[in-house]
Design an enzyme around this catalytic site. Structure first.
Site, PDB file in Angstrom:
ATOM      1  N   LYS A  41      13.010 -56.866-101.373  1.00 26.54           N
ATOM      2  CA  LYS A  41      13.231 -56.313-102.684  1.00 26.54           C
ATOM      3  C   LYS A  41      11.935 -55.823-103.308  1.00 26.54           C
ATOM      4  O   LYS A  41      11.926 -55.039-104.250  1.00 26.54           O
ATOM      5  CB  LYS A  41      13.828 -57.398-103.610  1.00 26.54           C
ATOM      6  CG  LYS A  41      15.071 -58.043-103.099  1.00 26.54           C
ATOM      7  CD  LYS A  41      15.421 -59.279-103.975  1.00 26.54           C
ATOM      8  CE  LYS A  41      16.562 -60.022-103.324  1.00 26.54           C
ATOM      9  NZ  LYS A  41      16.668 -61.390-103.833  1.00 26.54           N
ATOM     10  N   GLY A  42      10.830 -56.347-102.784  1.00 25.37           N
ATOM     11  CA  GLY A  42       9.524 -56.119-103.420  1.00 25.37           C
ATOM     12  C   GLY A  42       9.129 -54.666-103.601  1.00 25.37           C
ATOM     13  O   GLY A  42       8.442 -54.318-104.555  1.00 25.37           O
ATOM     14  N   GLU A  97       5.994 -50.187 -99.135  1.00 24.35           N
ATOM     15  CA  GLU A  97       5.932 -51.651 -99.232  1.00 24.35           C
ATOM     16  C   GLU A  97       5.249 -52.071-100.526  1.00 24.35           C
ATOM     17  O   GLU A  97       4.470 -51.313-101.102  1.00 24.35           O
ATOM     18  CB  GLU A  97       5.113 -52.202 -98.053  1.00 24.35           C
ATOM     19  CG  GLU A  97       5.953 -52.881 -96.988  1.00 24.35           C
ATOM     20  CD  GLU A  97       6.462 -54.260 -97.385  1.00 24.35           C
ATOM     21  OE1 GLU A  97       6.621 -54.550 -98.587  1.00 24.35           O
ATOM     22  OE2 GLU A  97       6.725 -55.058 -96.475  1.00 24.35           O
ATOM     23  N   LYS A 129      -4.089 -56.714 -99.108  1.00 23.35           N
ATOM     24  CA  LYS A 129      -5.021 -57.857 -99.089  1.00 23.35           C
ATOM     25  C   LYS A 129      -5.708 -57.853 -97.734  1.00 23.35           C
ATOM     26  O   LYS A 129      -5.307 -58.602 -96.825  1.00 23.35           O
ATOM     27  CB  LYS A 129      -4.235 -59.173 -99.204  1.00 23.35           C
ATOM     28  CG  LYS A 129      -3.765 -59.550-100.576  1.00 23.35           C
ATOM     29  CD  LYS A 129      -3.198 -60.973-100.481  1.00 23.35           C
ATOM     30  CE  LYS A 129      -2.281 -61.302-101.603  1.00 23.35           C
ATOM     31  NZ  LYS A 129      -1.568 -62.589-101.395  1.00 23.35           N
ATOM     32  N   VAL A 151      -0.181 -62.760-106.075  1.00 23.99           N
ATOM     33  CA  VAL A 151       0.117 -61.898-107.218  1.00 23.99           C
ATOM     34  C   VAL A 151       1.618 -61.703-107.425  1.00 23.99           C
ATOM     35  O   VAL A 151       2.411 -61.859-106.489  1.00 23.99           O
ATOM     36  CB  VAL A 151      -0.564 -60.515-107.068  1.00 23.99           C
ATOM     37  CG1 VAL A 151      -2.080 -60.647-107.168  1.00 23.99           C
ATOM     38  CG2 VAL A 151      -0.169 -59.836-105.758  1.00 23.99           C
ATOM     39  N   ASP A 157       7.371 -61.215-106.345  1.00 19.13           N
ATOM     40  CA  ASP A 157       7.900 -62.415-106.992  1.00 19.13           C
ATOM     41  C   ASP A 157       7.146 -63.678-106.641  1.00 19.13           C
ATOM     42  O   ASP A 157       6.433 -63.753-105.643  1.00 19.13           O
ATOM     43  CB  ASP A 157       9.362 -62.610-106.562  1.00 19.13           C
ATOM     44  CG  ASP A 157       9.463 -63.121-105.126  1.00 19.13           C
ATOM     45  OD1 ASP A 157       8.943 -62.431-104.224  1.00 19.13           O
ATOM     46  OD2 ASP A 157      10.024 -64.211-104.910  1.00 19.13           O
ATOM     47  N   ARG A 163       9.424 -60.381-110.888  1.00 14.80           N
ATOM     48  CA  ARG A 163       9.461 -59.049-110.257  1.00 14.80           C
ATOM     49  C   ARG A 163       9.443 -57.945-111.308  1.00 14.80           C
ATOM     50  O   ARG A 163       8.960 -56.847-111.059  1.00 14.80           O
ATOM     51  CB  ARG A 163      10.740 -58.882-109.431  1.00 14.80           C
ATOM     52  CG  ARG A 163      10.806 -59.718-108.174  1.00 14.80           C
ATOM     53  CD  ARG A 163      11.970 -59.252-107.300  1.00 14.80           C
ATOM     54  NE  ARG A 163      12.341 -60.221-106.291  1.00 14.80           N
ATOM     55  CZ  ARG A 163      11.771 -60.322-105.081  1.00 14.80           C
ATOM     56  NH1 ARG A 163      10.795 -59.520-104.742  1.00 14.80           N
ATOM     57  NH2 ARG A 163      12.179 -61.237-104.223  1.00 14.80           N
TER      58      ARG A 163
HETATM   59  P1  IMP Z   1       2.967 -60.279 -94.167  1.00 18.02           P
HETATM   60  O1  IMP Z   1       2.113 -59.028 -94.347  1.00 18.02           O
HETATM   61  O2  IMP Z   1       3.841 -60.254 -92.970  1.00 18.02           O
HETATM   62  O3  IMP Z   1       2.115 -61.519 -94.225  1.00 18.02           O
HETATM   63  O4  IMP Z   1       3.982 -60.455 -95.373  1.00 18.02           O
HETATM   64  C1  IMP Z   1       4.031 -59.607 -96.416  1.00 18.02           C
HETATM   65  C2  IMP Z   1       5.103 -60.065 -97.363  1.00 18.02           C
HETATM   66  O5  IMP Z   1       4.772 -61.350 -97.935  1.00 18.02           O
HETATM   67  C3  IMP Z   1       5.168 -59.107 -98.531  1.00 18.02           C
HETATM   68  O6  IMP Z   1       6.067 -58.056 -98.284  1.00 18.02           O
HETATM   69  C4  IMP Z   1       5.583 -60.004 -99.669  1.00 18.02           C
HETATM   70  O7  IMP Z   1       6.983 -60.108 -99.725  1.00 18.02           O
HETATM   71  C5  IMP Z   1       5.000 -61.352 -99.336  1.00 18.02           C
HETATM   72  N1  IMP Z   1       3.704 -61.579-100.040  1.00 18.02           N
HETATM   73  C6  IMP Z   1       2.464 -61.566 -99.490  1.00 18.02           C
HETATM   74  N2  IMP Z   1       1.520 -61.786-100.419  1.00 18.02           N
HETATM   75  C7  IMP Z   1       2.178 -61.920-101.600  1.00 18.02           C
HETATM   76  C8  IMP Z   1       1.734 -62.145-102.961  1.00 18.02           C
HETATM   77  O8  IMP Z   1       0.547 -62.248-103.293  1.00 18.02           O
HETATM   78  N3  IMP Z   1       2.719 -62.208-103.888  1.00 18.02           N
HETATM   79  C9  IMP Z   1       4.046 -62.080-103.597  1.00 18.02           C
HETATM   80  N4  IMP Z   1       4.503 -61.865-102.346  1.00 18.02           N
HETATM   81  C10 IMP Z   1       3.572 -61.785-101.352  1.00 18.02           C
HETATM   82 MG    MG Z   2       7.714 -57.124 -99.035  1.00 19.79          MG
END
Ligand code: IMP
Ligand code: MG
Length: 175
Positions: A41-42, A97, A129, A151, A157, A163
């Site tokens: 949903k992000g 994303e 990040k 964040v 979220d 959100r």
């Molecule tokens: P990754 O890159 O596979 O570690 O996961 C990314 C997902 O983790 C993102 O799409 C978010 O849903 C979640 N996520 C990572 N960092 C954060 C944050 O700081 N706040 C909220 N969700 C996060």
């Molecule tokens: Mg996401």
């Protein structure tokens, strides 16, 4: 202690940056049509705002993935909870994303989507990040690089909350 949100990136800064990204994407894809894919949903707030600022033809589709992990980190094995409605065949696709953290989810997802025959495949994220990256992913458009802090806001979220904040904030007061 009650949770408090400290503003990291203001609504005005986010809006300005999305405006610039929309302009850049419109220039880079001039004369073409883009197919935006939102990772729910992000990514939904960011994709809608971005789409409004793109001046070339746009179509949109949505998908939802869940990653098998221990809750705080993703494993990179992604389950498609809701798949796209449309085919990607021959399309200029940009995946939108909210944030790239370890990069595991995205690198797995991009592998799946690339097999569906898009003409091109780009990646646009509101937040990045880079310090947390485990899996290399080529990101074409980045809103903001942020430090390793958790964040919320603008689609992101904390336990499904926040959100809807129109800015990016850091949650304080979490045990
Ligand atoms: P990754 O890159 O596979 O570690 O996961 C990314 C997902 O983790 C993102 O799409 C978010 O849903 C979640 N996520 C990572 N960092 C954060 C944050 O700081 N706040 C909220 N969700 C996060
Ligand atoms: Mg996401």
């Amino acid at each position: 202690m009650a949770e408090k949100i400290k503003v990291l990136i203001s609504e005005e800064e986010v809006n300005e940056r999305i405006e610039a990204l929309g302009k850049k994407i419109s220039e880079d894809y001039a004369g073409k049509q883009i197919h935006l894919i939102c990772v729910l949903k992000g990514g939904v707030f960011f994709m809608c705002e971005l789409a409004k600022r793109i001046t070339i033809p746009v179509s949109m589709d949505f998908m939802s993935v869940s990653s098998y992990g221990d809750g705080t980190s993703s494993s990179g094995v992604v389950k498609i909870a809701k798949d796209l409605d449309e085919s990607l065949e021959g399309k200029e696709v940009i995946v939108v994303e909210d944030i790239i953290d370890s990069g595991r989810t995205l690198s797995y997802l991009l592998e799946i989507l690339k097999k569906r025959g898009p003409k091109s495949m780009g990646l646009c994220t509101l937040l990045d990040k880079p310090d947390r990256r485990v899996k290399d992913v080529k990101v074409d458009y980045v809103g903001f690089e942020i430090p390793d802090e958790f964040v919320v806001g603008y689609g992101l979220d904390y336990a499904q909350k926040y959100r809807n904040l129109p800015y990016i904030g850091v949650v304080e007061g979490v045990e």
